[in-house]
Enzyme design. Sequence first.
Site, mmCIF file in Angstrom:
data_model
loop_
_atom_site.group_PDB
_atom_site.id
_atom_site.type_symbol
_atom_site.label_atom_id
_atom_site.label_comp_id
_atom_site.label_asym_id
_atom_site.label_seq_id
_atom_site.Cartn_x
_atom_site.Cartn_y
_atom_site.Cartn_z
ATOM 1 N N ARG A 91 52.624 40.516 34.676
ATOM 2 C CA ARG A 91 51.839 39.952 33.567
ATOM 3 C C ARG A 91 51.556 41.063 32.557
ATOM 4 O O ARG A 91 50.909 42.057 32.916
ATOM 5 C CB ARG A 91 50.533 39.383 34.098
ATOM 6 C CG ARG A 91 49.599 38.789 33.042
ATOM 7 C CD ARG A 91 48.242 38.447 33.653
ATOM 8 N NE ARG A 91 48.368 37.555 34.804
ATOM 9 C CZ ARG A 91 47.412 37.338 35.699
ATOM 10 N NH1 ARG A 91 46.249 37.970 35.591
ATOM 11 N NH2 ARG A 91 47.603 36.518 36.717
ATOM 12 N N HIS A 136 48.472 42.474 38.352
ATOM 13 C CA HIS A 136 49.735 41.860 37.926
ATOM 14 C C HIS A 136 50.465 42.734 36.915
ATOM 15 O O HIS A 136 51.698 42.749 36.868
ATOM 16 C CB HIS A 136 49.463 40.495 37.288
ATOM 17 C CG HIS A 136 49.179 39.401 38.266
ATOM 18 N ND1 HIS A 136 50.180 38.673 38.884
ATOM 19 C CD2 HIS A 136 48.019 38.890 38.725
ATOM 20 C CE1 HIS A 136 49.640 37.762 39.676
ATOM 21 N NE2 HIS A 136 48.321 37.882 39.608
ATOM 22 N N ASP A 143 51.478 35.572 42.329
ATOM 23 C CA ASP A 143 50.721 34.363 42.657
ATOM 24 C C ASP A 143 51.747 33.326 43.064
ATOM 25 O O ASP A 143 52.658 33.013 42.278
ATOM 26 C CB ASP A 143 49.940 33.862 41.440
ATOM 27 C CG ASP A 143 48.833 34.813 41.029
ATOM 28 O OD1 ASP A 143 48.370 35.595 41.872
ATOM 29 O OD2 ASP A 143 48.429 34.777 39.850
ATOM 30 N N GLU A 201 41.478 34.568 46.581
ATOM 31 C CA GLU A 201 42.532 33.643 46.134
ATOM 32 C C GLU A 201 43.625 33.540 47.191
ATOM 33 O O GLU A 201 44.294 34.541 47.492
ATOM 34 C CB GLU A 201 43.136 34.123 44.804
ATOM 35 C CG GLU A 201 42.128 34.181 43.666
ATOM 36 C CD GLU A 201 42.653 34.873 42.427
ATOM 37 O OE1 GLU A 201 41.986 34.798 41.375
ATOM 38 O OE2 GLU A 201 43.732 35.508 42.496
ATOM 39 N N HIS A 204 47.308 34.874 46.054
ATOM 40 C CA HIS A 204 47.444 36.180 45.401
ATOM 41 C C HIS A 204 47.794 37.274 46.411
ATOM 42 O O HIS A 204 47.037 37.515 47.352
ATOM 43 C CB HIS A 204 46.119 36.481 44.707
ATOM 44 C CG HIS A 204 46.064 37.776 43.951
ATOM 45 N ND1 HIS A 204 45.865 37.831 42.591
ATOM 46 C CD2 HIS A 204 46.142 39.067 44.366
ATOM 47 C CE1 HIS A 204 45.824 39.089 42.204
ATOM 48 N NE2 HIS A 204 45.989 39.863 43.267
#
Length: 222
Positions: A91, A136, A143, A201, A204
């Site tokens: 990301r 990320h 994810d 999460e 993740h």
Amino acid sequence: MKKFLLIIILSFNFTLSAQKLPKGFVYLADVDASIQKELRYLSNNNFIGKPIDGYINNCVIVSKETAEALKKVQTILNKKGLSLKIFDAYRPQQAVDHFVRWAKVLNDTLMKQQYYPKVPKSQLFNLGYIASKSGHTRGSTTDLTIVDKKTGEELDMGSPFDFFGIESHPFYTNITKKQKENRMLLRKVMLANGFKPYDHEWWHFTLKNEPFPKTYFNFPIQ
């Protein structure tokens, strides 16, 4: 002659659309094209409700080591008639900056009911759902979920991807036995292949020996 010119034009266009990745990064499809993907931040189906800065093409980019580890996971799941499905991987920092700008606009709650119905937007920073830096961006965090290859359906994990709430904690108890089993299947196979989980999460995971532990990249996904 016309055919020759067409080939040149097509080759030129392909060159323009391609991206030379930084050393150490790969397109996941070049390592294992069988791994499914649904880049949520390329679409409107995410907690902001619009495409996120830096997401240009539908491709998954990760560090080379992460790609190889995901390939091992996929090989194990394939034997069970299952497949990985990636929601997000590398990301760019510009995307993280987009999240931060959005979080500061408290009246922009377009997707609240779907993604954070019980959490006040004003608390997203304090509760750790939004931050100015993300693992990320280092290229080794993913994810993801598991898909039944026969039906094409995602396994029921008890809460959707990117749901902000305790329901997404990996060991949340108020879900069905099957949902717990699905979460543990994902967790077990990821841990067995070199990934570490995130406490809040279920989707993740970060490669334990990530190659860029202190570097945050900002090249676009294209």
